[in-house]
Design a protein around this motif. Structure first.
Motif, short mmCIF file in Angstrom:
data_model
loop_
_atom_site.label_atom_id
_atom_site.label_comp_id
_atom_site.label_asym_id
_atom_site.label_seq_id
_atom_site.Cartn_x
_atom_site.Cartn_y
_atom_site.Cartn_z
N VAL A 80 11.71 66.48 26.46
CA VAL A 80 10.97 66.64 25.21
C VAL A 80 11.74 65.94 24.11
N ASN A 81 11.13 64.92 23.52
CA ASN A 81 11.74 64.23 22.38
C ASN A 81 10.95 64.58 21.12
N GLU A 82 11.45 64.12 19.96
CA GLU A 82 10.78 64.45 18.70
C GLU A 82 9.34 63.93 18.67
N LEU A 83 9.13 62.74 19.23
CA LEU A 83 7.81 62.11 19.06
C LEU A 83 7.09 61.88 20.38
N GLU A 84 7.69 62.27 21.51
CA GLU A 84 6.96 62.10 22.76
C GLU A 84 7.50 63.03 23.83
N LEU A 85 6.63 63.27 24.85
CA LEU A 85 7.04 64.05 26.02
C LEU A 85 7.16 63.09 27.18
N VAL A 86 8.17 63.29 28.03
CA VAL A 86 8.25 62.52 29.27
C VAL A 86 7.75 63.47 30.36
N ILE A 87 6.75 63.02 31.12
CA ILE A 87 6.08 63.88 32.12
C ILE A 87 6.39 63.35 33.51
N SER A 88 6.82 64.24 34.39
CA SER A 88 7.03 63.87 35.80
C SER A 88 5.70 64.07 36.52
N VAL A 134 3.10 62.15 20.46
CA VAL A 134 2.94 63.36 19.65
C VAL A 134 1.50 63.52 19.16
N THR A 135 0.77 62.40 19.05
CA THR A 135 -0.62 62.48 18.55
C THR A 135 -1.61 62.82 19.66
N GLU A 136 -1.11 62.99 20.89
CA GLU A 136 -2.01 63.27 22.02
C GLU A 136 -1.91 64.72 22.48
N LYS A 152 0.59 55.92 29.98
CA LYS A 152 0.41 56.75 28.80
C LYS A 152 -0.56 57.87 29.16
N LEU A 153 -0.20 59.10 28.81
CA LEU A 153 -1.00 60.27 29.17
C LEU A 153 -1.46 60.98 27.90
N SER A 154 -2.46 61.84 28.08
CA SER A 154 -2.91 62.67 26.96
C SER A 154 -3.03 64.10 27.45
N LEU A 155 -2.59 65.05 26.58
CA LEU A 155 -2.77 66.47 26.89
C LEU A 155 -3.93 67.04 26.09
N ASN A 156 -4.54 66.22 25.24
CA ASN A 156 -5.59 66.69 24.35
C ASN A 156 -6.71 67.32 25.17
N PRO A 157 -6.99 68.61 24.94
CA PRO A 157 -8.04 69.28 25.74
C PRO A 157 -9.37 68.54 25.70
N LYS A 158 -9.62 67.83 24.57
CA LYS A 158 -10.88 67.08 24.48
C LYS A 158 -10.96 66.01 25.55
N ASN A 159 -9.80 65.43 25.91
CA ASN A 159 -9.78 64.40 26.95
C ASN A 159 -9.70 65.02 28.34
N VAL A 160 -8.87 66.05 28.48
CA VAL A 160 -8.66 66.65 29.81
C VAL A 160 -9.92 67.36 30.28
N ASN A 161 -10.52 68.16 29.38
CA ASN A 161 -11.68 68.97 29.79
C ASN A 161 -13.00 68.32 29.40
N ARG A 162 -12.97 67.03 29.15
CA ARG A 162 -14.21 66.33 28.76
C ARG A 162 -15.28 66.49 29.84
#
Length: 1841
Positions: free
Chosen positions: A93-101, A112-114, A167-177
Motif C-alpha cells: 500500500v503506497n500513498e497513491l497506489e495499491l500493488v495487487i498480487s 488512488v482514483t480507482e 492497471k486495475l480498478s476496485l471501483n464497485p461501478k466497474n467490478v459490479n457493472r
C-alpha cells in the motif's frame, strides 16, 4: 452453453475405469505434475497441429480440440484482457497506489482514483481547498497487505522502461457493472465501499445502477468493533457484504457485514448467477469432473464448468482428487470473451472476508544452484522444485536475459538451472524465481537489502534540477541531490556526468517502505576509510569521521551523517582561532572531518568538534634515521631552537634539548615578507627562539618554520596529515614553495603540496606570477580539486575564495602582528652594545626632536644633524619639507614618522599639523579623515586631519592580498578614511586603525610635469618595469622578442636580456582598414621580429636621438610593419623638435588614421594616437551627426579601433592634433554641424557653442518648422543640437534648427515658412508670429528674425478697452498669434497686419466685456462676408491639436481652484449676441471651453457692488438649461434680423436683464441646500472639498445615471489623484466604488486590473474583503468562494477573514462547509484567538444557521472557559434575541452562581434585573434582587471570616 458442456462434461454420468486406476498409482509416486509421459507428448503434438485446422470449424469443434495442456495454461499478462474481473490480494500500500498480487505470479496496480467515486470526490475537494480534510483517510489507513479484493482489469499498458503493466480498478461501478438491480438476490456476497455516513447507518456504493445499498449501524457494530478497532467507517472503506433484504425490485438493498454471514456465504443456484455476471471471490459448491496432470475441471452451479490449475489445488490433497468428488471452490477470474472460469481449491480462499496470512517468504534474495525444472508453460513460464519439495515459479520474462537467447529446450523437466528468489506470490503461495544473470549477480535486490553508509554502484538515468537519478538494481532507483553531486556545488553537472555512466555512490538514507533511496557522490564521503555513523548509538566520544555541513548558523555548524543522523559543532569548536562569522568560512554541503565530543542517543543529540587531536597512531621512525629514539623530531612538532650561526639564506640552529642541527630559512621567520630579513639581520648566535615548527626532515636535514599562522594551524589540528583527509572546499594555511610561469606551488605544514594555477591565483588579472607572490610567503589556499591517485590537488588563492572572516578584523590582526614583530626587533637591538642602535631602538613614531638642518639635497629632501647621537641619520623627504624654505644651520622642530631598522635611518616631517599636534580625546571605532605620511611594505602611517595624531593601518586585509596595480597603490599625501581601533598610542607610538573603503580615498594635487604629459596621462606599468635595464640597441637594429601583453594602442614585447620594448598600433600593418584593432593581430607569447625605430625616455616621454647619453636607458620603440622591416628608414626623434612643431606638418583637411585610446567622459572627447609620438583629440561633437552615437559613444567606438579622421588643426594649448570624424570642421554657410546649447534667452532664442570656441545664435523663428506657444521649452544648456549655418558674416554665426534645413531629405511639412525679409511676404497672406511690444499706436508683431509688422488698435480687436494697460495683460510679449497681412510698403519696409476674427478666422483677442464702442455696422458686414467656412474648420483643427496636450476640456483643476464660485454658464461660454451667427457661437463656446488661460488673462466685469465676476456678460446664457436647447430654432429662422432691429434702449434693457439673471444664479449657487444638477456643479463642489469621497461618489453616480460609464471611470481616477494621500479611508471608498463600477459594467479583466491596483495602494486585506462583499451582493458566489480561498492562503493569521468566510457559507446554507472552516481556522490561528473566533461563529450560527448548534458551541466554549464574561455576555444577547424566556433565565441563573470578581457579578445582576423589568413580572424582579442581596451577604461573611 453446448460448447462449454462439451469441453467440461458434467460429472456423474460416465465412469472412467482405467484412467482412474492409473491416476491412483501416479499419486503414490507423487507424479501428478510429471509431464514427460506419452500421454503428455501426444497432447502436445495435437495441440501443435490444432490451430491450423480450427480456423474453419465451428465453436464446438474448436473447444473440444483444445488440448488439456492448452486449457490449463496458466495465466500470463497476454492472457488478460480489459474488463476481465479477477480476484487479487493487496501486496503493498503506497500513498497513491495499491500493488495487487494476482493469481499465477502476476501483479497489477490500483491508482488512488480507482477506489470509488465518493473517495475520488473527496480527493478533489482536498486538492481545491489545498488543506488536508480531517475525514479523508489515506490509502494505508483503508487497505492493509493480505486483504482480498475483487478487481477488474482497466487497462494493459507498457511502462517507460518497456515493462508490461496491468492497471486495475476496485471501483464497485466497474467490478459490479455486470449486475443489474433486478438480478440482486438475498444471500449474494458482494463487495462495496462506504460512500457516506448517515444517521442510522452507512450508504454503501455497490456499483449497481438504480440501487441504493444501506448498511444499518446495528449490522456494522460487530465489524467496527473487531476489524475497525472501534472507529466509525470512513468514505472509501472496502467491505465484503452479504445482501440481506431486497426491496422495490432491487431499488433498495439492506446489507450485512457480520463475520459469520460473510465467511459462510455461498453462491447458490437460487441467486441466479450467469456466466455474464459471475464475480471473482464467490465460493461455490462443485464436483470434480476430470483429473489431468495439469489440473482439474470442475462442474459447479449445475450448468457451469471451470478449471483449476496446478497452483490452486489444495496442497494437502494434491494427488488425491478423483472424478465426481464434491469440493468447495472459489472463483478466481472469469474471462469476458472466452468465458473460461478459473477457480481455486486452496482453503484460504474458501472463507470470504478473511485476509491472507502468509505475505512473504524468508529466503527472499537467496541464490540457488541446480534447481530442477518441474514443468514448462510456453506462454507463461516454468515451475521448479526447490530443495524442501516446495514448488516455485519463474515467469517467462525471467527465464533468460533476453527473448533472443531464450531456448525452450533448456526447460525440459529435470533440467537444472541457477536462479534467485526475487519475490513471493501471495495469491499462489509460491516463491517467484529469476534466471536472469543481471538479477542473480545484482548487489541488491530490494530496498530492504540496502544499508545506509553502504557503497553501491549504479548507472546514471537522468540529470534534473532536483538531482541525479541513478539505477541501483532491477527495480530500484536512487536520487543524488544537487548538493551531493560533488564535493563542491556543481553548476553544470551534465558536463561531468552523462546518461549511462557507471557511478560509485554511498547510501545516505534508505526507506524501504517509501521506496526512498538518497545517495551521495561526494568523493571524500564515498572513499572515506573512517567509520560511518548510521545511528546515534554508533557515535562514541572520540570517534573521528566524515560528515557534511547542512546548515551554517551564527551559533555553529550542523553536520549530517548517514540515516538522518546529525550533530552540532558549537561555535567554540569550529577552530582553534575564534571565528566571528561562521557563515563566511563554512558553506552548506562542505565535507568535514569531525570528532564526536558526546552523544545522547535517547534524545538524538550529538556534540561534535572540528578541532581534531593529532593522529592516534604513533608516527613511524623515518628509515635510516641515525638518531636515537626519543631524540627524533616529528614533522609538525613544536620545538625551541638556539641560533648557531647566520648564513645568506637563513639561520643554522640547534633544536633543544638534544641540540639536533636544523635550518630556519629567512622567509620562514615571519608571516610578513618585509619582517623576515629584519629579524634575520638582528638575530645573532646564542639567541633562543620558542615555538618553532618542524616542517620536514630528509636524511638528517631538518627544516624549520617560525610563521605564526602555520604554528597556530598545526596546534589547532586543522592541518590534514594525509591526502585522504583533503577534499574540495577546504581552506588551508601554507606557504609559497616555488613560483612558475603557469602558477605557484603551495606547501602545507604536513609536507603535502598543491598547485595554484595562474587562472585562479588572484581575482585580478595575472600578467606575471612573480608580481603577485614571493617564495616563502604565507598564504591561505582553498582546495578546488583533488586527484587522489596521482596525489595532486589544485588550489585557489583568490581572495573571494579564501575569505578568513571580516576584512577589518583580519587587517587589524595582520597590523598588530607586524608591529609586535617590530617591537621584538627593537628589544633585540636594545641588547646590543652600540649606543646608536640602542637609541634607534628607543625612538618611536610621534616623538618630537629639535634638529639642525645639515643640507638640502638635489631632490628637495633635507638631511638633519644634532640628534641625540652624533652619527644618527635623520631626513625629511621633499613632501615632508612641507614647502618650507630651509638653509643649512637652521634649527627646526620635527616629528618622527618612522625608524628604518635595517638602514638605520629616521624619517621625520616638518609639517606644522604634525609638529603642533592637538590634544583631543579620541573615540574607539570613530571614523577620521587622515593623510598618508609614510609608506612601509606592509603598513602605512597616516596623520589624522583633525588632531595630527599618527596612526598605522595595514595595507593588506588578507595573507594573499599582496599585489596592487599602480592605480591602487597609496601615495604619500593621499587622503584616506580610517576607523580607529585603539585610542592611545602604545609602545609603538602609533594608534592602530583600519582603512575604510578605497572609494573614500582622495588624491593630493599633483604638479604638472612636462607639457607633453597630459594631466590624465596613464603610463603602462609594464613599461616602467624595464626602465632600469640598459640596452645596447640602436635605431635600425632588427630584434626578436615575445609578446608580453597587448594594450589597446600598443603591444609590450620582451626582448633578450629581459629588455622591454613597445610596438605602437600604427607600426603593425602597412595598410590599416578602418574599424579593426591592429594590436589584436598579435597574440601573447607569440615571437615577433621587429626593427628598432626609436627610444622613449620614461621621465619625459620624449623619443631621444641615438646620440643622447640616456638613450641606453630608453624603452625601445619597435615596428613590425612589413615595409619598415625591409628598408628601416623610420627614426623617431622628438627631443630636438618640440611636439608643437611636430604636429604642424599636418594640414587642415588632411585625412589620417588614428587609434582610439579612450573616451574622456569629463572632457567629452575621444583621445587617439596617430603615431607613438603624435597624439590627437576628437571632440564628441565631431564624431557623428547622429544623436544616437553622441548619446552612447562607447557603443560605437571600441578602444584600440582604427579610425579615419580629418585634421581640423592643432590645439594651441597642448601638443595635440584636433581631428574630426565627420569631415573638415569648416563651419561655413550651408554646412550642417553639431553644437551644444550654452544659453537659452526667453522670447529671443538660443546660444550654441561648437568645438574650438565658435559661437552661434538661433532665433526663435528658426527653432522649428512649426511655431509653438513655448518654443524654447525643450532646450536646456548642454543639450546637443543639429544646426544649419545660415550666415557667417559676423563673428557670431547665425544658425537654424529647422529640420527642413538640417535634414532636407526628410521633406518635412513647413507649417510656418521662413521670413527673413519683407520680400518673403505677400499681401493677404495669413502668418503666425510672436507679439513684440505694445506701442501707443498699435501692437508690434514679430514675423521673422528681422521682420516686424504693426497691427493698429482698430485691427487688434472688435472691442476697444478704455485702458491700454489691458492690451499688455492680454497680449504679453512672446505670445503666439495669427495675423493677416493687410498692406505692404516695400520702400519703408512696413507691414500692416490685422488680428480681427474676420481676417484671421480666429476668435477675438479681447473679450466683449471690455467696455467700449462697437465697430461700425458696415465693417461688421464685411467681416461676416469674408468669413468662410474653410478658415473656420482649419482653425478648429489647430485648436484641437493644441488641446491634446492639456485636455482642459475634460478637467481644468488649476483654473477652477482659483475661482470656486464661478457660475457654470461661463464654462459653456455660449455667445447670445444677435449679430453672431450660430456657427460662430458654437465655435466660440468650444474655444472658451478648451482655451481658458490663466485667470489673470480673463477680463473682469465691474458691477456696481464692486464685486468682480471672472466672466463676460456675453458669455452668459439667459437660463440654466443647456445651451443647445436655449434658442436654436430662433437663430435658425432669423440669424441677422435681430442684430439690425435692436435699438440702444433695447440693448440697455437686455444688459439689465442679464445682470438680474446673473444675480439669480449667484443666489442659487450660494444656497447651501441646493443639489448639484450638472457636471459643472459637481466640479465646483469637489474643488471646494477635494478630500470628500461622498462628493466624488455622487459625481460618479451622476454620470452612471446618464449611463456614461467612461466618464464615471474618469471621475474615479481624478478622485484617486486628487484626494490627499493621508486620507486613506476616503481613498479606499473611491477604490471600492470603482470596484463596484467594474463589477457591474466592466469586464472580468478590467475588474482584475482595478483590484490589483487597489491592493497595491491600500491595505490588501480591506480591499479583498470589500471585493468579496461586492461579489456576494451581486450573487457571483463562485468568484466570491475563489476569492475567499485566496484570502485564506494569504491572510491565514487574520481571524476576520475566517469569520467573513464562515458567514458567507452560512448565508449560502452551507452549514457543513462553515463548520469545516471553523476547524481550519482553529488550526491556523494562534490559540489566544480561538475563543473569540468560536464565539463569533456561534453568533453567526444564531443569526444565519442552526440555533441549537450555536447553543452547543457556546456551551462547549463556556465549559472550557467558564470565566470568559465576554462570551457569557454575547451568549445572553443572542439567546434574548433568538431564544425563549426560559432559556434566557436559565443562563442568567448559571451566570450569577459563578465565582467571578464582584465588579463583573454586579454587571450580570444588573443585566438580569433589566431583563426581568422588561420581560418579567414584579415577582421576578424581586426574586433577582433577593438573589443579589444573598450574593452580597455571602461575600461579606467570607470577608469577615
Amino acid at each position: 452453453m453446448a460448447a462449454l458442456e462439451e469441453s467440461f462434461p458434467r460429472g456423474g454420468t460416465r465412469k472412467i475405469h482405467k484412467p482412474e486406476k492409473a491416476f491412483q498409482q501416479s499419486v503414490e509416486q507423487d507424479n501428478l505434475f510429471d509431464i514427460s509421459t506419452e500421454e503428455g507428448s501426444t497432447k502436445r503434438k495435437k495441440s501443435q497441429k490444432g490451430p491450423a485446422k480450427t480456423k474453419k470449424l465451428k465453436i464446438e469443434k474448436r473447444e473440444s480440440s483444445k488440448s488439456a495442456r492448452e486449457k490449463f495454461e496458466i495465466l500470463s499478462v497476454e492472457s488478460l484482457c480489459e474488463g476481465m474481473r479477477i480476484l487479487g490480494c493487496v501486496k503493498e500500500v503506497n500513498e497513491l497506489e495499491l500493488v495487487i498480487s494476482l493469481p499465477n505470479g502476476l501483479q497489477g496496480f490500483v491508482q488512488v482514483t480507482e477506489i470509488c467515486d465518493a473517495y475520488t470526490k473527496k480527493l478533489n475537494e482536498q486538492v481545491t481547498q489545498e488543506q488536508p480534510l480531517t475525514d479523508l483517510l489515506h490509502l494505508p489507513e483503508l487497505f492493509s497487505p493480505g486483504m482480498l479484493v475483487r478487481c477488474v482489469v482497466s487497462s494493459l499498458g507498457i511502462t517507460d522502461r518497456g515493462k508490461k503493466s496491468v492497471k486495475l480498478s476496485l471501483n464497485p461501478k466497474n467490478v459490479n457493472r455486470v449486475l443489474s438491480a433486478e438480478s440482486l438476490k438475498p444471500g449474494m456476497l458482494l463487495t462495496g465501499t462506504v460512500s457516506s455516513l448517515e444517521d442510522h447507518g452507512y450508504l454503501v456504493d455497490i456499483g449497481v445502477d438504480g440501487t441504493r445499498a444501506f448498511l444499518p449501524l446495528l449490522k456494522a457494530q460487530e465489524y467496527i468493533r473487531q476489524k475497525n478497532k472501534g472507529a466509525k467507517l470512513k468514505v472509501g472503506q472496502y467491505l465484503n457484504c452479504v445482501v440481506e433484504k431486497v426491496k422495490g425490485n432491487g431499488g433498495v438493498v439492506s446489507l450485512s457485514v457480520g463475520h459469520s454471514e460473510v465467511s459462510t456465504a455461498i453462491a447458490t443456484e437460487e441467486q441466479s448467477w450467469t456466466l455474464n455476471n459471475l464475480l471473482p471471490g464467490l465460493v461455490v459448491k462443485a464436483q470434480v469432473q476430470k483429473v489431468t496432470p495439469f489440473g482439474l475441471t470442475l462442474n459447479f452451479l449445475t450448468f457451469f464448468t471451470g478449471v483449476v490449475d496446478f497452483m490452486h489445488l489444495d496442497p494437502k490433497k494434491a494427488g488425491t482428487y478423483f472424478s465426481n468428488q464434491a469440493v468447495r471452490a472459489c472463483i478466481l477470474c472469469v474471462h469476458p470473451r472466452t468465458r473460461v472460469v478459473r477457480l481455486s481449491l486452496r482453503p484460504i480462499f474458501l472463507q470470504p472476508g478473511r485476509p491472507l496470512t502468509r505475505l512473504s517468504c524468508q529466503n527472499l534474495g537467496t541464490v540457488l544452484d541446480d534447481v530442477p525444472v518441474q514443468g514448462f508453460f510456453k506462454k507463461a513460464g516454468a515451475t521448479f522444485r526447490l530443495k524442501d519439495g516446495v514448488l516455485a515459479y519463474a515467469r517467462l520474462s525471467h527465464l533468460s536475459d533476453s527473448k533472443n537467447v531464450f531456448n525452450p529446450e533448456a526447460f525440459k523437466p529435470g533440467n537444472t538451472h541457477k536462479c534467485r528468489i526475487i519475490d513471493y506470490s501471495q495469491m499462489d503461495e509460491l516463491a517467484l524465481l529469476s534466471l536472469r544473470t543481471s538479477i542473480i549477480e545484482a548487489q541488491y535486490l530490494r530496498y530492504h537489502d540496502i544499508e545506509p553508509g553502504a557503497v553501491v554502484k549504479g548507472i546514471v538515468l537522468t540529470i534534473k534540477s532536483y538531482g541525479m537519478l541513478v539505477k541501483v538494481g532491477e527495480q530500484m532507483r536512487g536520487l543524488v541531490p544537487p548538493m551531493h553531486l560533488a564535493d563542491i556545488l556543481m553548476k553544470n553537472p551534465e558536463k561531468k556526468y552523462h546518461i549511462g555512466d557507471e557511478v560509485k555512490c554511498r547510501v545516505l538514507l534508505c526507506d524501504p517502505e517509501a521506496k526512498k533511496l538518497m545517495m551521495t557522490l561526494k568523493k571524500t564521503l564515498v572513499e572515506s576509510k573512517l567509520p560511518v555513523i548510521t545511528c546515534y548509538a554508533d557515535a562514541k566520544p572520540g570517534l573521528q569521521t566524515h560528515g557534511f555541513i547542512i546548515r551554517v548558523k551564527d551559533y555553529g555548524c550542523i553536520v549530517k551523517f548517514y540515516n538522518n543522523v546529525q550533530g552540532l559543532v558549537p561555535k567554540h569548536e569550529l577552530s582553534t582561532e575564534y571565528i566571528p562569522d561562521p557563515e563566511r568560512v563554512f558553506y552548506t554541503g562542505q565535507v568535514v572531518k569531525v570528532a564526536v565530543l558526546n552523544c545522547e542517543p535517547s534524545k538524538e543529540r550529538m556534540l561534535l568538534s572540528f578541532k581534531l587531536s593529532s593522529d592516534p597512531e604513533p608516527k613511524k621512525e623515518p628509515a635510516g634515521h641515525s638518531q636515537k629514539k626519543g631524540k627524533a623530531i616529528n614533522i609538525g612538532q613544536l620545538v625551541d631552537v638556539k641560533v648557531l650561526e647566520k648564513t645568506k639564506d637563513g639561520l643554522e640552529v640547534a633544536v633543544l634539548p638534544h641540540n639536533i642541527r636544523a635550518f630556519l630559512p629567512t622567509s620562514h621567520l615571519s608571516d610578513h615578507v618585509a619582517n623576515g630579513p629584519l629579524l634575520h639581520h638582528w638575530l645573532q648566535a646564542g639567541d633562543i627562539l620558542h615555538r618553532v615548527l618542524c616542517l620536514s626532515q630528509s636524511e638528517g636535514h631538518v627544516l624549520l618554520c617560525r610563521k605564526p599562522a602555520l604554528v597556530s594551524t598545526v596546534e589547532g589540528g586543522q592541518d590534514p596529515k594525509n591526502f585522504s583527509e583533503i577534499h574540495p572546499g577546504m581552506l588551508l594555511i601554507g606557504f609559497v614553495k616555488s613560483i612558475k610561469d603557469y602558477g605557484v606551488f603551495i606547501q602545507f605544514p604536513s609536507g603535502l603540496s598543491g598547485l595554484a594555477p595562474k587562472a585562479i591565483m588572484s581575482d585580478k588579472f595575472v600578467t606575471s606570477t612573480s608580481d603577485h607572490f614571493v617564495e616563502g610567503q604565507t598564504v591561505a589556499a582553498k582546495v578546488t580539486n583533488v586527484d587522489e591517485e596521482k596525489q595532486r590537488m589544485l588550489l585557489s588563492l583568490r581572495l573571494s575564495d579564501c575569505a578568513l572572516g571580516d576584512l577589518a578584523t583580519t587587517s587589524l590582526l595582520l597590523l598588530s602582528q607586524c608591529l609586535e614583530e617590530l617591537q621584538g626587533v627593537r628589544s633585540l637591538m636594545s641588547n646590543r652594545d652600540s649606543v646608536l642602535i640602542q637609541t634607534l631602538a628607543e625612538m618611536t613614531p610621534g616623538m618630537f626632536l629639535d634638529l639642525v638642518v645639515q643640507e638640502v639635497l638635489e631632490d628637495g629632501s633635507v638631511v638633519f644633524s644634532g640628534g641625540p647621537v652624533p652619527d644618527l641619520v635623520l631626513r625629511a623627504s621633499r613632501y615632508h619639507r612641507a614647502g618650507q624654505e630651509v638653509e643649512s644651520g637652521q634649527k627646526k622642530k620635527v616629528v618622527i614618522l618612522n625608524v628604518d631598522l635595517l638602514k638605520l635611518e629616521v624619517h621625520v616631517s616638518l609639517h606644522q599639523d604634525l609638529v603642533n599636534r592637538k590634544a583631543k580625546k579620541l573615540r574607539k571605532g570613530s571614523e577620521h579623515q587622515a593623510i598618508v605620511q609614510h609608506l612601509e611594505k606592509s603598513f602605512a602611517i597616516a596623520s589624522l586631519v583633525e588632531t595630527g595624531h599618527l596612526a598605522a593601518f595595514s595595507l593588506t586585509s588578507h595573507l594573499n592580498d599582496t599585489f596592487r596595480f599602480d592605480s591602487e597603490k597609496l601615495q604619500v599625501g593621499q587622503g584616506v578614511s580610517l576607523t580607529l581601533k585603539t585610542t592611545e598610542p602604545g609602545v609603538t607610538g602609533l594608534l592602530l586603525a583600519v582603512e575604510g573603503p578605497a572609494a573614500k580615498r582622495t588624491m593630493r594635487p599633483t604638479r604638472k610635469d612636462s607639457e607633453t604629459v597630459d594631466e590624465d596621462e596613464e603610463v603602462d606599468p609594464a613599461l616602467t618595469v624595464g626602465t632600469v635595464k640598459k640596452h645596447t640597441l640602436s635605431i635600425g637594429d632588427m630584434v626578436t622578442g615575445t609578446v608580453k601583453s597587448i594594450k589597446p594602442t600598443h603591444v609590450v614585447v620582451t626582448l633578450e636580456d629581459g629588455i622591454i620594448g613597445c610596438i605602437h598600433a600604427s607600426h603593425i600593418l602597412d595598410d590599416v582598414p578602418e574599424g579593426i584593432s591592429p594590436t589584436t593581430k598579435l597574440k601573447v607569447g607569440k615571437t615577433v621580429t621587429a626593427r628598432v625605430i626609436g627610444g622613449r625616455d620614461m621621465k619625459t616621454f620624449k623619443f631621444l636621438p641615438i646620440s643622447h647619453p640616456r638613450f641606453v636607458r630608453t624603452i625601445p620603440e619597435l615596428s613590425v610593419r612589413p615595409s619598415e622591416l625591409e628598408d628601416g628608414r623610420t627614426a623617431l626623434n622628438t627631443h630636438s623638435v618640440s611636439p608643437v612643431e611636430k604636429i604642424k606638418q599636418y594640414q587642415a583637411g588632411q585625412t589620417v588614421t588614428c587609434f582610439l585610446k579612450k573616451y574622456n567622459v569629463v572632457k567629452k572627447w575621444l583621445e587617439v594616437e596617430i603615431a607613438p609620438d603624435i597624439r590627437g583629440r576628437i571632440p564628441l561633437l565631431l564624431t557623428s551627426l547622429s544623436f544616437k552615437v553622441l548619446k552612447h559613444p562607447d557603443k560605437k567606438f571600441r578602444v584600440g579601433q582604427a579610425l579615419r579622421a580629418s585634421v581640423v588643426g592643432p590645439d594651441s594649448s597642448k601638443a595635440f592634433l584636433c581631428l574630426s570624424l565627420i569631415g573638415p570642421h569648416k563651419l561655413e554657410e550651408g554646412e550642417v554641424a553639431m553644437g551644444r546649447v550654452v544659453k537659452v534667452t526667453p522670447n529671443e532664442g538660443l546660444t550654441v557653442s561648437f568645438p574650438f570656441g565658435k559661437i552661434g545664435t538661433v532665433s526663435i523663428f528658426h527653432v522649428s518648422d512649426s511655431y509653438s506657444e513655448t518654443p524654447l521649452e525643450d532646450f536646456v544648456p548642454q543639450k546637443v543640437v543639429r544646426c544649419y549655418i545660415l550666415s557667417t558674416a559676423d563673428s557670431v554665426l547665425t544658425l537654424s534648427l529647422r529640420s527642413s534645413r538640417t535634414n532636407p531629405e526628410t521633406k518635412s511639412k513647413v507649417e510656418d515658412p521662413e521670413i527673413n525679409s519683407i520680400q518673403d511676404i505677400k499681401e493677404g497672406q495669413l502668418l503666425r508670429g510672436y507679439v513684440g511690444s505694445i506701442q501707443p499706436h498699435g501692437v508690434f508683431f514679430r514675423l521673422g528674425p528681422s521682420v516686424v509688422g504693426l497691427a493698429r488698435y482698430s485691427h487688434v480687436s472688435q472691442h476697444s478697452p478704455s485702458k491700454k494697460a489691458l492690451y499688455n495683460k492680454h497680449l504679453p510679449e512672446g505670445k503666439l498669434l495669427t495675423a493677416r497681412v493687410l498692406r505692404l510698403n516695400h520702400q519703408k519696409n512696413l507691414v500692416e497686419l490685422s488680428f480681427l476674427p474676420g481676417d484671421t478666422g480666429k476668435p477675438d483677442l479681447l473679450s466683449a466685456s471690455l467696455e467700449g464702442p462697437l465697430p461700425k455696422q458696415e465693417e461688421r458686414k464685411t467681416e461676416a462676408e469674408e468669413r468662410d467656412q474653410k478658415g473656420e474648420k482649419k482653425n478648429q483643427k489647430r485648436n484641437e491639436k493644441k488641446n491634446q496636450k492639456g485636455q482642459e476640456e475634460v478637467e481644468l483643476p488649476s483654473k477652477e481652484k482659483q475661482q470656486p464660485q464661478k457660475p457654470q454658464a461661463q464654462k459653456r461660454g455660449g455667445r447670445e449676441r444677435g449679430w453672431a451667427d450660430k456657427e460662430e457661437a458654437e465655435f466660440t463656446s468650444v474655444f472658451l471651453q478648451e482655451k481658458q488661460t490663466k485667470p489673470a488673462e480673463v477680463p473682469r466685469l465691474q458691477l456696481s457692488s464692486g464685486f468682480a465676476w471672472n466672466v463676460g456678460l456675453d458669455s452668459l446664457t439667459p437660463a440654466l438649461p443647456p445651451l443647445a436647447e436655449s434658442s436654436d430654432s430662433e437663430e435658425d429662422e432669423k440669424p441677422h434680423q435681430a442684430t439690425k432691429k435692436k435699438s440702444k434702449k433695447e440693448r440697455e434693457l437686455e444688459k439689465q436683464k442679464a445682470e438680474k439673471e446673473l444675480s439669480r444664479i449667484e443666489e442659487a449657487l450660494m444656497d447651501p441646500g441646493r443639489q448639484p444638477e450638472s457636471a459643472d456643479d459637481f466640479d465646483r463642489l469637489v474643488l471646494s472639498s477635494p478630500n470628500s469621497s461622498i462628493l466624488w461618489l455622487q459625481y460618479m453616480a451622476f454620470h452612471l445615471q446618464a449611463t456614461e460609464i467612461e466618464k464615471a471611470r474618469a471621475v474615479a481616477e481624478r478622485a484617486l489623484k486628487t484626494i490627499s494621500f493621508r486620507e486613506e479611508q476616503e481613498k479606499l471608498n473611491v477604490w471600492v466604488a470603482l470596484l463596484n463600477l467594474e463589477n457591474m459594467y466592466g469586464s472580468q479583466e478590467s475588474l482584475t486590473k482595478v483590484f490589483e491596483r487597489a491592493v497595491q495602494y491600500n491595505e490588501p486585506l480591506k480591499v479583498f474583503l470589500h471585493l468579496a462583499d461586492i461579489y456576494a451582493k451581486s450573487e457571483k458566489f463562485q468568484e466570491a468562494g475563489e476569492l475567499y480561498n485566496r484570502m485564506l492562503k494569504r491572510f491565514r493569521q487574520e481571524k476576520a477573514v475566517w469569520i467573513k468566510y464562515g458567514a458567507f457559507l452560512l448565508r449560502r446554507s452551507q452549514a457543513g462547509a462553515s463548520h469545516r472552516v471553523l476547524q481550519r481556522a482553529l488550526e491556523c490561528l494562534p490559540s489566544k484567538e480561538h475563543v473569540d473566533v468560536i464565539a463569533k461563529f456561534a453568533q453567526l450560527e444564531f443569526q444565519l444557521g442552526d440555533a441549537e448548534r450555536a447553543k452547543a458551541i457556546f456551551e462547549n466554549t463556556l465549559s472550557t472557559y467558564p470565566k470568559r464574561t465576554d462570551v457569557w455576555s454575547v451568549y445572553i444577547d443572542m439567546t434574548i434575541k433568538h431564544g425563549s424566556q426560559k432559556a434566557v433565565r436559565d443562563i442568567f441563573e448559571r451566570v450569577i452562581h459563578l465565582s467571578l470578581a464582584p465588579k463583573r457579578m454586579k454587571f450580570f445582576f444588573k443585566r438580569y434585573l433589566d431583563y426581568e423589568k422588561q420581560h418579567g413580572t414584579e415577582k421576578d424582579v424581586q426574586a433577582v434582587k433577593a438573589k443579589a442581596l444573598e450574593y452580597v451577604e455571602a461575600k461579606s461573611s467570607v470577608l469577615e471570616d
